[in-house]
Design an enzyme around this catalytic site. Structure first.
Site, short mmCIF file in Angstrom:
data_model
loop_
_atom_site.label_atom_id
_atom_site.label_comp_id
_atom_site.label_asym_id
_atom_site.label_seq_id
_atom_site.Cartn_x
_atom_site.Cartn_y
_atom_site.Cartn_z
CB CYS A 197 5.12 3.68 6.75
SG CYS A 197 3.64 2.72 6.52
CD GLU A 254 -2.72 0.94 -0.08
OE1 GLU A 254 -3.49 0.01 -0.27
OE2 GLU A 254 -2.53 1.84 -0.93
CE LYS A 313 4.47 0.29 2.58
NZ LYS A 313 3.27 1.04 2.53
#
Ligand code: UDX
Ligand code: ADP
Length: 484
Positions: free
Chosen positions: A285, A174, A229
């Protein structure tokens, strides 16, 4: 091996958090023919997702209420019935939390994969027929292997079934940013699908192709997808640490970091985005992903590469402590017993998320120095702040009754305020730590007389109008501003 269904009719998403909730809401909204079941062990969270009052959704995201309002009860469902939802699904998204490990091997760096592993085991136990399992959580590289190993060990018929069961694992990281999640999901820069099984990749690509142009749907192998990612987040975080390091230099040389950002950002090779200096990056994150990268590099005996990325985090923490230190310095070397108004606690604007928020370290440093913090954030509640600071809220001091006992003892305290004007009352300083829109339009002529003079404004996000602030007699420090 049985082929995956060409048409995905039923999706289960395990984890109804900041990633799972908004992502599934958009998929359901864009794919009316797919039933989407979002499940979570946290009954209170699920109840909030089902609340008829859409302003009470557990995640605050602009536009999310409208999307949920359209799809919920049609093809979007929130429940705690994890096993049932898995058993009905053609595709299971794993969207659970993966915080940094707090103890044991890799503590402080590696991700804690116990929730992901628990999910994989649950999918192994309950899935029927052919199931595509999609990693959505931010994960260290090669986590797919773990999931695959658990699922493959379970590839036998259930007791009450004759048909064999099979699994394929895909990585579909994501890239949504909080505060713009709906926009990022509805028109993403790219969708990344990593995997080894073309049929499964195409089944997932078909879902996204309902609203994402095909050239933006990228396909890679599993490991490239997982590593992309981490790398994307590491690059973004690196830009912030780079500009924050330059901000410190601007402050002592008389340069202005906004002018430097503008000048370097005009170079199309550098680009203008993600060059805002501030109190350091927060969010769930960036730090976690870089620490994962560092762990990975050390594991594979690349200490120089590990140190390189580690410094991005080190500089970020330094920036937060630097701001706290300069507040103390400007307030005559002590904040003990002084009231400071902290405006903004979320890690960025337009979210109620406080994970890794710079406000936490800055507030903790000031509390350590004995400050009295009046904290106002339009979306973060007092319970969350109390958990983050590991300190219960106090009652607001009574201006008639004089300093509280805690203040006289030099103990740091904090309490929540419900507006800026209440927070600044009697304060020696205002600290702006989140760039909420309302902080850009504050009425300084009204605020200044309420503060104890000489009073300071510490603008860690550079959102105030310096002329408007200084014209009221307030002293101003702005991040990266060599003039202040
Ligand atoms: C980030 C990534 O952007 C997203 O792609 C990924 O999937 C998850 O992590 P998020 O953490 O939600 O998203 O927010 P982001 O907008 O990236 O901001 C992260 C932090 O950096 C915030 O604390 C923000 O205030 C800070 N930031 C961002 C700056 O200090 N300056 C900038 O110029 C940009
Ligand atoms: P993210 O930002 O990655 O979405 P959150 O912490 O907001 O992370 O959400 C993760 C959610 O996953 C939490 O609501 C948590 O209760 C849920 N969760 C974790 N493990 C499981 C599990 N095994 N089954 C169902 N839900 C789970």
């Amino acid at each position: 091996m049985t082929k995956p269904p060409k048409e995905i009719r039923n999706i289960c998403c395990i984890g109804a958090g900041y990633v799972g909730g908004p992502t599934m809401a958009v998929i359901a909204d864009r794919c009316p023919n797919i039933q989407v079941n979002v499940v979570d062990l946290d009954a209170a969270r699920i109840a909030a997702w089902n609340d008829s009052d859409l302003s009470k959704l557990p995640v605050y995201e602009p536009g999310l209420d409208a999307v949920v309002g359209r799809a919920r009860g049609q093809n979007l469902h929130f429940s705690t019935e994890v096993d049932i939802a898995i058993s009905k699904a053609d595709m299971v998204f794993i969207s659970v939390n993966t915080p940094t490990k707090a103890k044991g091997l890799g503590s402080g760096q590696a991700s804690d994969l116990r929730w992901v592993e628990a999910c994989a085991r649950q999918v192994a136990k309950c899935a029927k027929g052919h199931t595509i399992v999609v990693e959505k959580s931010t994960l260290p590289v090669r986590t797919a292997e773990t999931i695959q190993a658990i699922l493959h060990a379970a590839q036998k018929p259930l007791v009450d079934e004759s048909s064999p069961r099979s699994f394929v694992v895909l990585s579909n990281p994501e890239f949504l940013a909080e505060g713009t999640a709906i926009q990022d999901l509805e028109s993403p820069d790219r969708v990344l699908i990593g995997g080894e099984d073309n049929d499964a990749i195409e089944a997932l690509a078909k879902i996204y192709s309902q609203w994402v142009p095909s050239e933006k749907i990228l396909r890679t192998n599993l490991w490239s997808s997982e590593l992309s990612k981490l790398t994307a987040n590491a690059f973004l975080a690196q830009r912030i640490s780079s500009i924050n390091s330059v901000a410190a230099l601007c402050e002592v040389t008389g340069a202005d970091v906004r002018e430097v950002s503008m000048a370097i950002g005009a170079d199309s090779r550098i680009g203008e985005r993600f060059l805002n200096s501030g109190p350091g990056f927060g969010g769930s994150c960036f730090k976690k992903d870089i620490l994962n990268l560092v762990y990975l590099c050390r594991y594979f005996s690349l200490p120089e590469v590990a140190d390189y990325w580690q410094n991005v985090v080190t500089l970020n923490t330094w920036q937060q402590h630097r701001i706290a230190r300069l507040v103390v310095k400007q307030l005559f070397g002590t904040v003990t017993g002084k009231r400071l108004a902290l405006l903004g606690f979320a890690f960025k604007a337009n979210t109620n998320d406080t994970r890794e928020a710079p406000a936490i370290n800055i507030a903790k440093d000031l509390l350590e120095e004995g400050a009295q913090l009046a904290i106002y954030d339009p979306k973060v509640n007092a319970k969350q702040i109390s958990m983050d600071l590991q300190l219960h809220e106090s009652s607001p001091p009574d201006s008639e009754a004089g300093p509280t006992r805690a203040a006289l003892n030099g103990e740091g305290t904090w309490w929540p305020e419900s507006s800026v004007i209440e927070a600044v009352n009697g304060a020696d300083a205002v600290l702006i730590l989140t760039e909420w829109e309302e902080f850009r339009h504050l009425n300084w002529a009204m605020i200044a007389p309420k503060m104890r003079q000489p009073a300071w404004v510490f603008d860690a996000r550079a959102v105030v109008d310096p002329i408007a602030v200084r014209s009221t007699g307030l002293k101003l420090w702005r991040v990266g501003d060599g003039d202040s």
